[in-house]
Design a protein around this motif. Structure first.
Motif, short mmCIF file in Angstrom:
data_model
loop_
_atom_site.label_atom_id
_atom_site.label_comp_id
_atom_site.label_asym_id
_atom_site.label_seq_id
_atom_site.Cartn_x
_atom_site.Cartn_y
_atom_site.Cartn_z
N LEU A 277 -44.68 26.47 19.10
CA LEU A 277 -44.23 27.44 20.13
C LEU A 277 -42.97 26.96 20.91
CD1 LEU A 277 -44.72 30.18 21.66
CD2 LEU A 277 -46.26 28.74 23.14
N GLU A 278 -42.80 25.80 21.08
CA GLU A 278 -41.47 25.40 21.64
C GLU A 278 -40.24 25.72 21.12
OE1 GLU A 278 -44.61 22.85 23.61
OE2 GLU A 278 -44.08 23.46 21.65
N MET A 279 -40.19 25.68 19.70
CA MET A 279 -39.24 25.78 18.83
C MET A 279 -38.95 27.23 18.75
SD MET A 279 -38.01 22.56 17.80
CE MET A 279 -37.93 22.03 16.07
N THR A 280 -40.21 28.19 18.67
CA THR A 280 -40.01 29.29 18.52
C THR A 280 -39.30 30.08 19.89
OG1 THR A 280 -41.86 29.64 16.99
CG2 THR A 280 -41.37 31.55 18.43
N LEU A 281 -39.63 29.46 21.07
CA LEU A 281 -39.26 29.91 22.22
C LEU A 281 -37.51 29.67 22.20
CD1 LEU A 281 -41.79 29.24 25.10
CD2 LEU A 281 -41.24 31.37 24.13
N ALA A 282 -37.42 28.27 21.79
CA ALA A 282 -35.75 27.93 21.50
C ALA A 282 -35.12 28.92 20.92
CB ALA A 282 -35.79 26.51 21.22
N ALA A 314 -27.82 23.67 27.56
CA ALA A 314 -28.68 23.56 28.83
C ALA A 314 -29.49 24.71 29.02
CB ALA A 314 -27.42 23.30 30.07
N GLU A 315 -29.03 25.90 28.72
CA GLU A 315 -29.49 27.23 28.95
C GLU A 315 -30.98 26.96 28.28
OE1 GLU A 315 -29.52 32.07 28.17
OE2 GLU A 315 -27.50 30.75 28.01
N THR A 316 -31.05 26.64 26.90
CA THR A 316 -32.06 26.47 26.10
C THR A 316 -33.22 25.37 26.90
OG1 THR A 316 -30.97 27.52 24.42
CG2 THR A 316 -33.27 26.35 23.94
N ARG A 317 -32.55 24.26 27.18
CA ARG A 317 -33.47 23.17 27.81
C ARG A 317 -34.17 23.66 28.75
NH1 ARG A 317 -29.18 19.68 26.01
NH2 ARG A 317 -28.38 19.60 28.21
N ASP A 318 -33.53 24.52 29.76
CA ASP A 318 -34.18 25.38 30.90
C ASP A 318 -35.18 26.29 30.41
OD1 ASP A 318 -34.06 26.02 33.76
OD2 ASP A 318 -33.46 27.82 32.84
N TYR A 319 -34.84 27.10 29.43
CA TYR A 319 -35.62 28.13 29.20
C TYR A 319 -37.16 27.91 28.72
CZ TYR A 319 -36.81 32.50 26.71
OH TYR A 319 -37.44 33.62 26.45
N VAL A 320 -37.27 27.03 27.71
CA VAL A 320 -38.49 26.82 27.18
C VAL A 320 -39.42 26.30 28.25
CG1 VAL A 320 -39.65 25.38 25.59
CG2 VAL A 320 -37.45 26.48 24.92
N PRO A 321 -39.17 25.07 29.09
CA PRO A 321 -40.13 24.85 30.11
C PRO A 321 -40.34 25.95 31.17
CG PRO A 321 -38.38 23.39 30.35
CD PRO A 321 -38.21 24.44 29.05
#
Length: 511
Positions: A277-282, A314-321
């Motif tokens: 799921l984390e990779m999918t959200l990324a 940085a946007e994706t590192r913030d987005y997933v969590p």
């Protein structure tokens, strides 16, 4: 001492996580009576949880539920006290959590419906597994993700690490108003959005988490990059999943269609990333092509692995969590001292007894049904194809929460409030009148300084604009700082706000 749980755990209650994260360093070879007492309670809770599984398998469901709740309460309390007791080792509690996760009963997450039936046919089940269960800890990470993600419950794996904890704090502090607004907006649109996720066997909490992060539940949200709608589809991606521009309306703004497209996208990407799921959200945030290239370079690595995480923007590192944190809060608000408002979002409809725009209805409805912020956002979200300033004719049907049907009949069908609303609405038109019709010569030259016997002199200029795929009057108006939808519609004689790709229109420009 903070630590990272050795295996991704199912979402755990805050009391457990906070206790494990804040415990002081253990003292090797020495334990106090207080620490030993906590370990004893931990062991008792573990045995109690196992007993609840046996009770469920014997068919004693009510007793199983009670035993399970008592065991989890005891485990949470002991874990929380561990974090405050010098010498208490949080790793022991982590080991218990990990072992309990291997006991497939489908009800480890407190607050979700229990499913204590044996499920030997579940994805990932292997011949010889006791009682048809799967020793989850022995599976590779990707396959373990398959086992836990699918099913009727939100049993998705999530590492409660620093980024996720930081996201939880952000939602509960600075972004708390945004989170609450997103919840209200979602509950009002739930009957339009949830069916698509339910049909796709995807967790509702995930839908809420994505929507909360993407738009806050504002269906007409448009980002700087052009992503649009409650779930923020880029035009090309939306088109791939059936969201086009029909009769001048950008279907990305339709909550029902957007949810359907999102469910299809998530399902597609879960397949591409082995249900991670984390990779999918990324991929949803940063692009599936980029994510597939990164994942191919580190097969089997998790999203938080430095080889993957370090290559994210940085946007994706913030987005997933942030999405995962919002989803977890959706499921377990009580664990975070959060209380969701009670929202009655049952579907309803009104038939206009007199002409009115959504803006006028908002005024005459006021704070009906204890809605302090009024009903403008809800009316807009449920009727995304309507311009809020355009009056709808008698007999028009509008989607509203069912609770507003009576409020409309008593406040807006007749009486002083619709008169007041109409008066205020007309005053807005007087204060900011649309540009008068200009002569064709003035339009061609981009200037409105000329005049004729049949038209007044205009105080604004205009420019030509060619309608492209995805354009609506709303999106075109947003690009102009001196014109709104009605200005553009009137200067071009547009009826129904219909646009066609390739059509040339005039757009007022500031002087």
């Amino acid at each position: 001492m903070s630590f990272r749980v050795p295996r991704p755990l199912i979402f755990l209650p805050l009391a457990i996580l906070a206790g494990c994260a804040s415990s002081g360093a253990p003292r090797p070879g020495k334990t106090t009576p207080e620490v030993n007492a906590l370990y004893d309670r931990m062991n008792q809770a573990s045995k109690g949880y196992e007993s609840s599984i046996d009770q469920a398998r014997r068919g004693d469901t009510p007793q199983a539920a009670q035993t399970r709740k008592q065991a989890l309460d005891q485990l949470k309390d002991a874990s929380a006290r561990c974090g405050l007791t010098p010498g208490c080792d949080p790793q022991r509690f982590a080991a218990v959590f990990d072992r309990l996760l291997r006991l497939k009963d489908g009800s480890f997450i407190e607050g979700e419906d229990a499913d204590d039936t044996e499920q030997g046919a579940e994805v990932g089940a292997q011949p010889g597994d006791v009682a048809g269960t799967v020793a989850v800890g022995t599976l590779p990470q990707a396959q373990r993700s398959v086992t836990m993600l699918r099913g009727q419950q939100f049993s998705d794996m999530m590492v409660m690490n620093g980024p996720v904890k930081a996201a939880l704090e952000l939602w509960l502090t600075q972004l708390r108003p945004n989170l609450m607004d997103a919840y209200v907006n979602y509950q009002m649109m739930r009957y339009k959005m949830w069916p698509a996720y339910k049909k796709a066997d995807l967790p509702e909490a995930l839908l809420f988490g994505i929507m909360a992060k993407e738009s806050g539940g504002k269906v007409h949200a448009v980002s700087r990059s052009g992503a649009s709608g409650p779930l923020q589809f880029m035009y090309a991606t939306g088109l791939r999943f059936g969201l086009s521009n029909a009769d001048g309306f950008d279907q990305r703004f339709d909550p029902t269609m957007a949810a359907q497209a999102n469910a299809e996208y998530i399902d597609e990407q879960l397949g591409a990333f082995n249900n991670n799921l984390e990779m999918t959200l990324a991929a949803y945030n940063g692009g599936e092509g980029r994510m597939r290239r990164i994942a191919a370079g580190s097969p089997g690595a998790s999203f938080y692995d430095p080889q993957i995480y370090g290559q994210m923007s940085a946007e994706t590192r913030d987005y997933v969590p942030m999405v995962l944190a919002a989803a977890w809060l959706f499921l377990h608000p009580d664990s975070y001292h959060l209380k969701w408002p009670k929202i009655d979002g049952e579907a309803g409809q009104i038939v206009l007894k007199r002409p009115a725009s959504l803006s006028e209805l908002t005024v005459c409805l006021g704070s009906a049904e204890d809605m302090p912020q009024g009903w403008f956002r809800t009316l807009r979200n449920l009727n995304p194809r309507l311009d809020p300033q355009v009056s709808q004719p008698v007999g028009a049907r509008l989607d509203v929460p069912k609770q507003l049907e009576r409020a409309y009949a008593s406040s807006c069908a007749d009486g002083p409030w619709p008169i007041l609303a109409s008066d205020l609405h007309n005053a807005v038109k007087i204060v900011a009148p649309p540009p008068p019709a200009a002569t064709s010569a003035a339009l061609v030259s981009g200037s409105s300084s000329g005049s004729s016997s049949s038209s007044k002199s205009s105080g604004s200029a205009s420019k030509s604009y060619t309608v492209r795929r995805g354009d609506t009057l709303v999106s075109i108006a947003r690009k102009s700082s001196c014109a709104d939808v009605e200005d553009i519609a009137k200067i071009n004689g547009l009826k129904g706000h219909a646009l066609k790709v390739g059509q040339s229109i005039r757009v007022p420009v500031c002087r």
